[in-house]
Design a protein around this motif. Structure first.
Motif, PDB file in Angstrom:
ATOM      1  N   GLY A  35       0.824  -1.194   0.000  1.00 10.23           N
ATOM      2  CA  GLY A  35       0.000   0.000   0.000  1.00 10.23           C
ATOM      3  C   GLY A  35       0.860   1.246   0.000  1.00 10.23           C
ATOM      4  N   SER A  36       0.228   2.382  -0.270  1.00  7.60           N
ATOM      5  CA  SER A  36       0.961   3.650  -0.315  1.00  7.60           C
ATOM      6  C   SER A  36       0.398   4.628   0.699  1.00  7.60           C
ATOM      7  N   SER A  37       1.255   5.557   1.142  1.00  8.31           N
ATOM      8  CA  SER A  37       0.877   6.612   2.071  1.00  8.31           C
ATOM      9  C   SER A  37       0.373   5.989   3.379  1.00  8.31           C
ATOM     10  N   MET A  38      -0.846   6.263   3.804  1.00 13.02           N
ATOM     11  CA  MET A  38      -1.390   5.574   4.976  1.00 13.02           C
ATOM     12  C   MET A  38      -1.494   4.077   4.704  1.00 13.02           C
ATOM     13  N   GLY A  39      -1.663   3.712   3.441  1.00 13.01           N
ATOM     14  CA  GLY A  39      -1.661   2.304   3.069  1.00 13.01           C
ATOM     15  C   GLY A  39      -0.315   1.652   3.292  1.00 13.01           C
ATOM     16  N   GLY A  40       0.759   2.453   3.246  1.00 15.60           N
ATOM     17  CA  GLY A  40       2.074   1.928   3.590  1.00 15.60           C
ATOM     18  C   GLY A  40       2.165   1.618   5.070  1.00 15.60           C
ATOM     19  N   LEU A  41       1.547   2.462   5.905  1.00 18.13           N
ATOM     20  CA  LEU A  41       1.555   2.225   7.341  1.00 18.13           C
ATOM     21  C   LEU A  41       0.781   0.965   7.703  1.00 18.13           C
ATOM     22  N   ILE A  42      -0.397   0.784   7.112  1.00 19.71           N
ATOM     23  CA  ILE A  42      -1.190  -0.392   7.454  1.00 19.71           C
ATOM     24  C   ILE A  42      -0.544  -1.655   6.901  1.00 19.71           C
ATOM     25  N   SER A  43       0.181  -1.552   5.792  1.00 18.74           N
ATOM     26  CA  SER A  43       0.891  -2.713   5.262  1.00 18.74           C
ATOM     27  C   SER A  43       2.020  -3.123   6.202  1.00 18.74           C
ATOM     28  N   LEU A  44       2.725  -2.135   6.756  1.00 14.83           N
ATOM     29  CA  LEU A  44       3.776  -2.446   7.729  1.00 14.83           C
ATOM     30  C   LEU A  44       3.169  -3.077   8.973  1.00 14.83           C
ATOM     31  N   TYR A  45       2.072  -2.529   9.451  1.00 13.37           N
ATOM     32  CA  TYR A  45       1.388  -3.064  10.626  1.00 13.37           C
ATOM     33  C   TYR A  45       0.989  -4.523  10.389  1.00 13.37           C
ATOM     34  N   ALA A  46       0.430  -4.816   9.215  1.00 18.66           N
ATOM     35  CA  ALA A  46       0.034  -6.190   8.885  1.00 18.66           C
ATOM     36  C   ALA A  46       1.239  -7.116   8.867  1.00 18.66           C
ATOM     37  N   PHE A  47       2.330  -6.657   8.274  1.00 16.18           N
ATOM     38  CA  PHE A  47       3.548  -7.464   8.156  1.00 16.18           C
ATOM     39  C   PHE A  47       4.128  -7.783   9.527  1.00 16.18           C
TER      40      PHE A  47
ATOM     41  N   ARG B  92       5.660 -11.064   2.758  1.00 14.45           N
ATOM     42  CA  ARG B  92       6.234 -10.008   1.923  1.00 14.45           C
ATOM     43  C   ARG B  92       5.369  -8.758   2.044  1.00 14.45           C
ATOM     44  N   ALA B  93       6.023  -7.595   2.087  1.00 15.28           N
ATOM     45  CA  ALA B  93       5.265  -6.350   2.209  1.00 15.28           C
ATOM     46  C   ALA B  93       5.978  -5.228   1.472  1.00 15.28           C
ATOM     47  N   GLY B  94       5.174  -4.325   0.923  1.00 16.60           N
ATOM     48  CA  GLY B  94       5.696  -3.132   0.269  1.00 16.60           C
ATOM     49  C   GLY B  94       5.065  -1.890   0.871  1.00 16.60           C
ATOM     50  N   CYS B  95       5.902  -1.019   1.432  1.00 15.15           N
ATOM     51  CA  CYS B  95       5.452   0.234   2.046  1.00 15.15           C
ATOM     52  C   CYS B  95       5.903   1.373   1.136  1.00 15.15           C
ATOM     53  N   VAL B  96       5.001   1.853   0.311  1.00 13.10           N
ATOM     54  CA  VAL B  96       5.303   2.806  -0.753  1.00 13.10           C
ATOM     55  C   VAL B  96       4.912   4.216  -0.308  1.00 13.10           C
ATOM     56  N   SER B  97       5.861   5.160  -0.413  1.00 13.17           N
ATOM     57  CA  SER B  97       5.584   6.544   0.015  1.00 13.17           C
ATOM     58  C   SER B  97       4.886   6.557   1.368  1.00 13.17           C
ATOM     59  N   THR B  98       5.472   5.855   2.315  1.00 10.87           N
ATOM     60  CA  THR B  98       4.847   5.671   3.621  1.00 10.87           C
ATOM     61  C   THR B  98       4.670   7.005   4.339  1.00 10.87           C
ATOM     62  N   HIS B  99       3.482   7.221   4.878  1.00  8.33           N
ATOM     63  CA  HIS B  99       3.173   8.511   5.510  1.00  8.33           C
ATOM     64  C   HIS B  99       3.590   8.480   6.975  1.00  8.33           C
ATOM     65  N   TRP B 100       4.900   8.496   7.210  1.00 10.79           N
ATOM     66  CA  TRP B 100       5.438   8.424   8.560  1.00 10.79           C
ATOM     67  C   TRP B 100       4.964   9.542   9.485  1.00 10.79           C
ATOM     68  N   PRO B 101       4.710  10.761   9.004  1.00  9.37           N
ATOM     69  CA  PRO B 101       4.251  11.803   9.940  1.00  9.37           C
ATOM     70  C   PRO B 101       2.899  11.486  10.582  1.00  9.37           C
ATOM     71  N   ALA B 102       2.111  10.650   9.919  1.00 10.49           N
ATOM     72  CA  ALA B 102       0.800  10.207  10.408  1.00 10.49           C
ATOM     73  C   ALA B 102      -0.263  11.299  10.341  1.00 10.49           C
ATOM     74  N   ILE B 103       0.124  12.555  10.521  1.00  8.61           N
ATOM     75  CA  ILE B 103      -0.805  13.671  10.361  1.00  8.61           C
ATOM     76  C   ILE B 103      -0.188  14.632   9.345  1.00  8.61           C
ATOM     77  N   ALA B 104      -0.691  15.854   9.266  1.00 10.68           N
ATOM     78  CA  ALA B 104      -0.123  16.834   8.334  1.00 10.68           C
ATOM     79  C   ALA B 104       1.358  17.036   8.650  1.00 10.68           C
ATOM     80  N   PRO B 105       2.252  16.747   7.707  1.00  7.26           N
ATOM     81  CA  PRO B 105       3.687  16.795   8.022  1.00  7.26           C
ATOM     82  C   PRO B 105       4.191  18.177   8.375  1.00  7.26           C
ATOM     83  N   GLN B 106       3.502  19.214   7.914  1.00  3.82           N
ATOM     84  CA  GLN B 106       3.921  20.565   8.235  1.00  3.82           C
ATOM     85  C   GLN B 106       3.741  20.888   9.721  1.00  3.82           C
ATOM     86  N   SER B 107       2.927  20.092  10.416  1.00  2.00           N
ATOM     87  CA  SER B 107       2.601  20.388  11.810  1.00  2.00           C
ATOM     88  C   SER B 107       3.462  19.622  12.805  1.00  2.00           C
TER      89      SER B 107
END
Length: 310
Positions: A183-195, A204-219
Protein backbone atom coordinates in the motif's frame (compact mmCIF):
# COMPACT_ATOMS: atom_id res chain seq x y z
CA UNK A 1 0.44 3.33 -20.03
CA UNK A 2 -2.39 3.23 -17.51
CA UNK A 3 -4.63 0.20 -17.75
CA UNK A 4 -8.37 0.76 -18.11
CA UNK A 5 -10.67 -1.79 -16.59
CA UNK A 6 -13.17 -3.03 -19.18
CA UNK A 7 -16.51 -2.67 -17.45
CA UNK A 8 -17.96 -5.54 -19.48
CA UNK A 9 -15.51 -7.82 -17.72
CA UNK A 10 -16.57 -6.85 -14.20
CA UNK A 11 -18.98 -8.96 -12.18
CA UNK A 12 -20.54 -6.89 -9.41
CA UNK A 13 -22.09 -8.71 -6.49
CA UNK A 14 -23.22 -7.82 -3.00
CA UNK A 15 -21.55 -10.20 -0.57
CA UNK A 16 -24.27 -10.75 1.98
CA UNK A 17 -22.23 -13.53 3.58
CA UNK A 18 -22.23 -15.76 0.48
CA UNK A 19 -19.04 -17.72 -0.11
CA UNK A 20 -17.03 -17.28 -3.27
CA UNK A 21 -17.19 -21.04 -3.76
CA UNK A 22 -20.94 -20.78 -4.21
CA UNK A 23 -20.70 -18.44 -7.19
CA UNK A 24 -21.37 -19.88 -10.66
CA UNK A 25 -18.38 -21.14 -12.62
CA UNK A 26 -19.17 -18.73 -15.45
CA UNK A 27 -17.61 -15.99 -13.33
CA UNK A 28 -14.19 -17.47 -13.98
CA UNK A 29 -14.19 -17.03 -17.76
CA UNK A 30 -10.81 -15.65 -18.81
CA UNK A 31 -9.93 -12.76 -21.04
CA UNK A 32 -6.71 -11.44 -22.52
CA UNK A 33 -5.99 -9.26 -19.48
CA UNK A 34 -7.46 -11.45 -16.79
CA UNK A 35 -10.77 -11.19 -14.99
CA UNK A 36 -12.15 -8.69 -12.49
CA UNK A 37 -14.56 -9.74 -9.77
CA UNK A 38 -16.19 -7.14 -7.59
CA UNK A 39 -17.94 -7.50 -4.25
CA UNK A 40 -19.74 -4.68 -2.45
CA UNK A 41 -21.26 -4.06 0.96
CA UNK A 42 -19.27 -6.72 2.76
CA UNK A 43 -20.04 -6.86 6.46
CA UNK A 44 -16.97 -6.85 8.72
CA UNK A 45 -17.23 -6.63 12.55
CA UNK A 46 -16.51 -3.14 13.85
CA UNK A 47 -15.69 -1.76 10.38
CA UNK A 48 -17.45 0.28 7.73
CA UNK A 49 -18.85 -1.82 4.88
CA UNK A 50 -15.97 -3.20 2.82
CA UNK A 51 -15.61 -3.57 -0.94
CA UNK A 52 -13.31 -5.74 -3.04
CA UNK A 53 -12.03 -5.77 -6.59
CA UNK A 54 -10.19 -9.03 -7.33
CA UNK A 55 -8.03 -9.51 -10.40
CA UNK A 56 -7.58 -13.08 -11.63
CA UNK A 57 -4.68 -13.62 -14.06
CA UNK A 58 -5.28 -14.66 -17.68
CA UNK A 59 -5.92 -18.37 -17.96
CA UNK A 60 -7.10 -18.80 -14.39
CA UNK A 61 -10.25 -20.68 -15.45
CA UNK A 62 -8.46 -22.93 -17.90
CA UNK A 63 -6.17 -24.95 -15.65
CA UNK A 64 -5.38 -26.20 -12.17
CA UNK A 65 -2.51 -23.85 -11.33
CA UNK A 66 -2.43 -22.41 -7.84
CA UNK A 67 -1.53 -18.73 -7.56
CA UNK A 68 0.20 -16.57 -5.02
CA UNK A 69 -1.83 -13.64 -3.71
CA UNK A 70 -1.10 -9.92 -3.36
CA UNK A 71 -3.36 -7.87 -1.11
CA UNK A 72 -3.49 -4.14 -1.88
CA UNK A 73 -5.29 -1.20 -0.27
CA UNK A 74 -7.12 1.71 -1.94
CA UNK A 75 -8.46 -0.61 -4.63
CA UNK A 76 -10.41 2.21 -6.27
CA UNK A 77 -7.05 3.58 -7.44
CA UNK A 78 -5.53 0.33 -8.71
CA UNK A 79 -7.15 -0.49 -12.06
CA UNK A 80 -9.73 1.86 -13.60
CA UNK A 81 -9.20 5.63 -13.85
CA UNK A 82 -12.95 6.14 -14.08
CA UNK A 83 -13.37 4.70 -10.58
CA UNK A 84 -10.34 6.37 -9.06
CA UNK A 85 -10.18 9.38 -6.78
CA UNK A 86 -7.91 11.37 -9.08
CA UNK A 87 -8.52 9.89 -12.56
CA UNK A 88 -5.22 7.99 -12.43
CA UNK A 89 -4.29 4.53 -11.22
CA UNK A 90 -1.43 2.21 -10.27
CA UNK A 91 -2.21 -0.02 -13.30
CA UNK A 92 -1.56 -2.94 -10.98
CA UNK A 93 -2.74 -5.58 -13.45
CA UNK A 94 -0.38 -4.24 -16.13
CA UNK A 95 2.51 -4.15 -13.66
CA UNK A 96 1.77 -7.72 -12.59
CA UNK A 97 1.81 -8.99 -16.17
CA UNK A 98 5.09 -7.15 -16.77
CA UNK A 99 6.55 -8.78 -13.67
CA UNK A 100 5.42 -12.19 -14.90
CA UNK A 101 7.01 -11.60 -18.31
CA UNK A 102 10.30 -10.39 -16.82
CA UNK A 103 10.55 -13.08 -14.13
CA UNK A 104 9.18 -16.01 -16.07
CA UNK A 105 6.88 -16.75 -13.12
CA UNK A 106 3.12 -16.94 -12.92
CA UNK A 107 1.40 -13.66 -12.06
CA UNK A 108 -0.15 -13.27 -8.62
CA UNK A 109 -3.85 -12.84 -7.93
CA UNK A 110 -4.47 -9.25 -6.79
CA UNK A 111 -7.03 -8.69 -4.04
CA UNK A 112 -7.82 -5.00 -3.98
CA UNK A 113 -9.57 -3.71 -0.87
CA UNK A 114 -11.27 -0.35 -1.33
CA UNK A 115 -10.66 2.37 1.22
CA UNK A 116 -13.83 3.30 3.14
CA UNK A 117 -13.99 6.99 2.24
CA UNK A 118 -13.98 9.25 5.28
CA UNK A 119 -13.08 6.27 7.49
CA UNK A 120 -9.83 5.60 5.64
CA UNK A 121 -7.58 7.24 8.22
CA UNK A 122 -8.94 5.36 11.21
CA UNK A 123 -8.87 2.09 9.27
CA UNK A 124 -5.24 2.52 8.17
CA UNK A 125 -3.55 4.20 11.17
CA UNK A 126 -1.78 1.41 13.13
CA UNK A 127 -3.34 1.09 16.56
CA UNK A 128 0.04 0.60 18.34
CA UNK A 129 1.20 3.95 16.98
CA UNK A 130 -1.96 5.69 18.15
CA UNK A 131 -1.69 4.14 21.60
CA UNK A 132 1.88 5.40 22.05
CA UNK A 133 1.08 9.10 21.65
CA UNK A 134 -0.69 11.70 23.73
CA UNK A 135 -1.07 15.45 23.92
CA UNK A 136 -1.30 17.48 20.73
CA UNK A 137 -0.29 14.60 18.46
CA UNK A 138 -3.04 12.37 19.86
CA UNK A 139 -5.51 15.24 19.50
CA UNK A 140 -4.50 15.71 15.87
CA UNK A 141 -4.91 11.99 15.17
CA UNK A 142 -8.35 12.09 16.78
CA UNK A 143 -9.28 15.05 14.61
CA UNK A 144 -8.25 13.17 11.46
CA UNK A 145 -9.90 9.91 12.54
CA UNK A 146 -13.31 11.31 13.55
CA UNK A 147 -13.99 8.05 15.33
CA UNK A 148 -12.33 5.07 16.97
CA UNK A 149 -9.15 3.65 15.41
CA UNK A 150 -10.10 0.30 13.86
CA UNK A 151 -6.92 -0.78 12.05
CA UNK A 152 -6.57 -3.82 14.33
CA UNK A 153 -10.11 -4.88 13.40
CA UNK A 154 -9.31 -4.34 9.72
CA UNK A 155 -6.32 -6.69 9.95
CA UNK A 156 -8.33 -9.19 11.98
CA UNK A 157 -10.95 -9.20 9.22
CA UNK A 158 -8.36 -9.66 6.46
CA UNK A 159 -6.51 -12.48 8.22
CA UNK A 160 -9.41 -14.14 10.03
CA UNK A 161 -12.24 -13.90 7.50
CA UNK A 162 -11.22 -12.57 4.09
CA UNK A 163 -8.08 -14.63 3.49
CA UNK A 164 -9.56 -17.97 4.66
CA UNK A 165 -12.63 -17.24 2.52
CA UNK A 166 -10.52 -16.59 -0.58
CA UNK A 167 -8.14 -19.49 0.06
CA UNK A 168 -11.09 -21.88 0.23
CA UNK A 169 -12.69 -20.57 -2.96
CA UNK A 170 -9.77 -19.70 -5.21
CA UNK A 171 -6.76 -21.75 -6.24
CA UNK A 172 -4.27 -19.94 -4.03
CA UNK A 173 -0.97 -20.77 -2.43
CA UNK A 174 -1.84 -19.72 1.13
CA UNK A 175 1.59 -19.85 2.78
CA UNK A 176 3.19 -16.60 4.02
CA UNK A 177 5.98 -16.73 1.43
CA UNK A 178 3.21 -16.72 -1.19
CA UNK A 179 1.20 -13.91 0.38
CA UNK A 180 2.14 -10.21 0.05
CA UNK A 181 0.59 -6.91 1.08
CA UNK A 182 1.34 -3.50 -0.50
CA UNK A 183 0.00 0.00 0.00
CA UNK A 184 0.96 3.65 -0.31
CA UNK A 185 0.88 6.61 2.07
CA UNK A 186 -1.39 5.57 4.98
CA UNK A 187 -1.66 2.30 3.07
CA UNK A 188 2.07 1.93 3.59
CA UNK A 189 1.56 2.22 7.34
CA UNK A 190 -1.19 -0.39 7.45
CA UNK A 191 0.89 -2.71 5.26
CA UNK A 192 3.78 -2.45 7.73
CA UNK A 193 1.39 -3.06 10.63
CA UNK A 194 0.03 -6.19 8.89
CA UNK A 195 3.55 -7.46 8.16
CA UNK A 196 4.67 -6.98 11.77
CA UNK A 197 1.49 -8.19 13.47
CA UNK A 198 0.85 -11.25 11.28
CA UNK A 199 4.18 -12.80 10.22
CA UNK A 200 2.43 -16.16 9.90
CA UNK A 201 0.20 -14.66 7.18
CA UNK A 202 2.25 -12.07 5.26
CA UNK A 203 5.74 -13.04 4.16
CA UNK A 204 6.23 -10.01 1.92
CA UNK A 205 5.27 -6.35 2.21
CA UNK A 206 5.70 -3.13 0.27
CA UNK A 207 5.45 0.23 2.05
CA UNK A 208 5.30 2.81 -0.75
CA UNK A 209 5.58 6.54 0.01
CA UNK A 210 4.85 5.67 3.62
CA UNK A 211 3.17 8.51 5.51
CA UNK A 212 5.44 8.42 8.56
CA UNK A 213 4.25 11.80 9.94
CA UNK A 214 0.80 10.21 10.41
CA UNK A 215 -0.80 13.67 10.36
CA UNK A 216 -0.12 16.83 8.33
CA UNK A 217 3.69 16.79 8.02
CA UNK A 218 3.92 20.57 8.24
CA UNK A 219 2.60 20.39 11.81
CA UNK A 220 5.24 18.03 13.22
CA UNK A 221 9.03 18.00 13.47
CA UNK A 222 10.62 15.15 11.54
CA UNK A 223 13.59 15.21 13.93
CA UNK A 224 11.37 14.73 16.98
CA UNK A 225 12.72 11.53 18.58
CA UNK A 226 9.34 10.75 20.13
CA UNK A 227 7.65 10.79 16.74
CA UNK A 228 10.31 8.62 15.11
CA UNK A 229 10.16 6.28 18.13
CA UNK A 230 6.55 5.44 17.28
CA UNK A 231 7.73 3.50 14.26
CA UNK A 232 11.09 2.23 15.49
CA UNK A 233 9.26 1.05 18.59
CA UNK A 234 6.83 -0.96 16.49
CA UNK A 235 9.74 -2.49 14.61
CA UNK A 236 11.60 -3.29 17.82
CA UNK A 237 8.55 -4.91 19.38
CA UNK A 238 7.30 -6.90 16.41
CA UNK A 239 10.03 -7.49 13.80
CA UNK A 240 11.02 -11.14 14.19
CA UNK A 241 13.87 -12.91 12.39
CA UNK A 242 13.66 -12.57 8.60
CA UNK A 243 13.36 -16.29 7.77
CA UNK A 244 12.93 -15.52 4.07
CA UNK A 245 10.47 -12.67 4.58
CA UNK A 246 10.92 -9.44 2.58
CA UNK A 247 10.11 -5.82 3.41
CA UNK A 248 10.26 -2.86 1.00
CA UNK A 249 10.29 0.87 1.77
CA UNK A 250 10.44 3.77 -0.68
CA UNK A 251 9.61 7.44 -1.18
CA UNK A 252 9.84 10.18 -3.75
CA UNK A 253 11.24 13.67 -3.20
CA UNK A 254 8.44 15.96 -4.41
CA UNK A 255 5.07 17.17 -3.09
CA UNK A 256 4.07 15.26 0.06
CA UNK A 257 6.92 12.78 -0.39
CA UNK A 258 9.39 15.61 0.16
CA UNK A 259 8.66 15.35 3.89
CA UNK A 260 9.52 11.65 4.14
CA UNK A 261 13.34 11.34 3.76
CA UNK A 262 14.22 12.20 7.40
CA UNK A 263 11.74 9.66 8.70
CA UNK A 264 12.86 6.96 6.28
CA UNK A 265 16.51 7.63 7.12
CA UNK A 266 15.69 6.94 10.78
CA UNK A 267 13.84 3.76 9.84
CA UNK A 268 16.78 2.66 7.67
CA UNK A 269 19.21 3.30 10.52
CA UNK A 270 17.08 1.23 12.85
CA UNK A 271 16.76 -1.60 10.34
CA UNK A 272 20.56 -1.68 9.99
CA UNK A 273 20.80 -2.59 13.68
CA UNK A 274 18.64 -5.69 13.27
CA UNK A 275 19.45 -9.11 11.87
CA UNK A 276 17.70 -8.15 8.65
CA UNK A 277 20.13 -7.67 5.77
CA UNK A 278 19.54 -4.80 3.38
CA UNK A 279 19.19 -5.94 -0.22
CA UNK A 280 18.26 -9.45 0.85
CA UNK A 281 15.59 -9.09 3.55
CA UNK A 282 14.68 -5.43 3.28
CA UNK A 283 15.19 -2.55 0.87
CA UNK A 284 14.75 1.21 0.93
CA UNK A 285 14.83 3.35 -2.21
CA UNK A 286 14.38 6.99 -3.07
CA UNK A 287 12.98 8.18 -6.41
CA UNK A 288 14.26 11.63 -7.26
CA UNK A 289 11.49 13.97 -8.40
CA UNK A 290 8.73 11.43 -7.81
CA UNK A 291 5.54 12.91 -6.42
CA UNK A 292 2.98 11.56 -3.98
CA UNK A 293 0.50 10.26 -6.54
CA UNK A 294 -0.66 7.22 -8.49
CA UNK A 295 1.29 7.86 -11.70
CA UNK A 296 4.53 7.88 -9.72
CA UNK A 297 3.57 4.66 -7.94
CA UNK A 298 2.55 3.04 -11.23
CA UNK A 299 5.94 3.93 -12.71
CA UNK A 300 7.85 2.05 -10.01
CA UNK A 301 5.38 -0.71 -9.17
CA UNK A 302 7.05 -3.22 -11.54
CA UNK A 303 10.34 -2.61 -9.71
CA UNK A 304 8.62 -3.00 -6.35
CA UNK A 305 7.04 -6.27 -7.43
CA UNK A 306 10.26 -7.63 -8.87
CA UNK A 307 12.09 -7.07 -5.58
CA UNK A 308 9.33 -8.03 -3.16
CA UNK A 309 8.49 -11.21 -5.09
CA UNK A 310 12.04 -12.31 -5.82
Amino acid sequence: MMSKLNRRRIIQLGCGGAALAALPSALWASSGIGRFLEYRDISAPGLPAQRLTIWLPPGYSEGTTRYRVLYMHDAQNLFDPALSNFNKVWAADTAMMRHAAESGEDPWIIVGIWSPGVDRYRQYLPLPAYEQVDGTLRAAMDDYARGAIVSHLYLQWITGALKPWLDSALRTKPEPQNTAIIGSSMGGLISLYAFLEYPEVFGRAGCVSTHWPAIAPQSVDATDPDLVAIWTGMLSDKLSEPCGRKLWFDHGTATLDAFYPPYQAAIDTHMSTTSWQRGRDWESRSYEGAEHEENAWAARLPEVLNWVFS
